[in-house]
Design an enzyme around this catalytic site. Sequence first.
Site, short mmCIF file in Angstrom:
data_model
loop_
_atom_site.label_atom_id
_atom_site.label_comp_id
_atom_site.label_asym_id
_atom_site.label_seq_id
_atom_site.Cartn_x
_atom_site.Cartn_y
_atom_site.Cartn_z
N TYR A 145 14.48 17.77 -6.70
CA TYR A 145 13.23 17.66 -7.46
C TYR A 145 12.71 16.22 -7.46
CZ TYR A 145 14.08 22.38 -9.29
OH TYR A 145 14.29 23.73 -9.41
N LYS A 196 27.17 24.33 -3.07
CA LYS A 196 27.06 25.10 -1.83
C LYS A 196 27.72 24.27 -0.75
CE LYS A 196 25.56 28.56 0.64
NZ LYS A 196 26.11 29.93 0.54
N ASP A 228 25.81 31.18 -4.59
CA ASP A 228 25.48 32.60 -4.38
C ASP A 228 26.50 33.50 -5.07
OD1 ASP A 228 27.33 31.57 -2.59
OD2 ASP A 228 26.59 32.67 -0.84
N ASP A 252 18.53 24.77 -12.73
CA ASP A 252 17.24 25.35 -13.08
C ASP A 252 17.30 26.88 -12.94
OD1 ASP A 252 14.57 25.60 -13.70
OD2 ASP A 252 13.83 25.00 -11.72
N ASP A 256 17.97 30.02 -16.14
CA ASP A 256 17.08 31.17 -16.37
C ASP A 256 17.87 32.48 -16.33
OD1 ASP A 256 14.89 29.48 -16.49
OD2 ASP A 256 13.61 30.81 -15.30
C1 IPM Z 1 12.73 23.92 -16.70
C2 IPM Z 1 11.40 24.16 -16.06
C3 IPM Z 1 11.01 22.92 -15.31
C4 IPM Z 1 12.09 22.59 -14.31
C5 IPM Z 1 9.63 23.01 -14.61
C6 IPM Z 1 8.55 23.27 -15.60
C7 IPM Z 1 9.37 21.81 -13.78
O1 IPM Z 1 11.44 25.27 -15.24
O2 IPM Z 1 12.83 23.03 -17.56
O3 IPM Z 1 13.70 24.60 -16.34
O4 IPM Z 1 12.11 23.18 -13.24
O5 IPM Z 1 12.93 21.76 -14.60
MN MN Z 2 13.37 26.27 -15.16
#
Ligand code: IPM
Ligand code: MN
Length: 366
Positions: A145, A196, A228, A252, A256
Amino acid sequence: MLKKCKIAVLPGDGIGPEVMNQAYKIIDVLNKKYFLKISCKEFLVGHSALKEYNTVMPLSTIYGCEESNAILFGSIGDYSLKYDYRKNSLEKESLLFIRKKFNLFCNIRHAKLYSSIKDSSPLKKNILDKGIDIVCIRELTGGIYFGNSKIKYDKNMNIEYAFDTERYNKQEVYRIADIAFKIAKKRRKHITSIDKSNVLKSSILWREVVKNVSHNYPEVKLNNLYVDNAVMQIIKNPSSFDVILCSNIFGDIISDECAAIIGSIGMLPSASINENKFGLYEPSGGSAPDIKNLNIANPIAQILSLSMLLKYTMNQIEISKKIDDSVNEALKLGYRTKDIISSSHENYVSTEKMGDIISEILIEKK
Ligand code: IPM
Ligand code: MN
């Protein structure tokens, strides 16, 4: 322990402002009932700033953050305004900019299954019965990133191409691994480091450094998983995970996944801190512009993010726990926002109402 705290509040876009209003209700209780002196000042960020300042990260917001002890962040991104992602990334210029500027390299996301909302999880009952309590530690200021990236034109091939770069140095891996081991030491003493390394050189370095750090914590068991395989094991057997340690991009994605299995992304808070305990606290979910201003968004991740601010920046562990307990009680009493409602026995409540209920429970707490 800090009694006084200056917070820069950045509600941002989408559902950000409406869920932030519920966190304000909690701050009010903290000042009145728990005699804290929390002061808040709001600043614009993201699309909301773009309209007024022609930038997603105004200087006034940066100064405001610099003068504060912590940042309470809502969310950014709204497709009601056009943004040219080929030229700039809204997220890179605002949120990622702040993370880098304040060296917030350590991201902590605690995914805990509240037993009263088990039905909102997509997982089967026999998996959920074993519980989910995972702390995801994500490196936040390095990796792909922040690496070199471009969209370019290859004249010879007569075609456009693009690249991003995953890059870590040993010190960046060392400092995040060290925090992960410290946290694991106080929990179930088990770390799963994700990489990985069967393909990526950056992952080979990651795995080597993590192994070296592990020698300082002989009581903590270290496992390494390829990413994976890891996402599969997390779905199949989440109770076998305690602390998960990941790079920026893997964290990231995996955080989620952790949010989804506990029932809703609207439940997962996040703390991004540096070595001085300065931090940015935000819900892990996005700005959800499709449901903004409908008073249906779940404010719990925002409220729990405030609780993390009390824990990590103010070191007010007990009060932070009281906020978490109040959220738990509201859920046990059957109150549900739209994202977590699953049966007719439960009470559907709006964003506003959920904020009221949690703050009333907090007021009554002994
Ligand atoms: C998170 C979000 C951010 C990230 C985005 C909004 C850039 O998805 O905090 O997980 O990818 O870090
Ligand atoms: Mn995120």
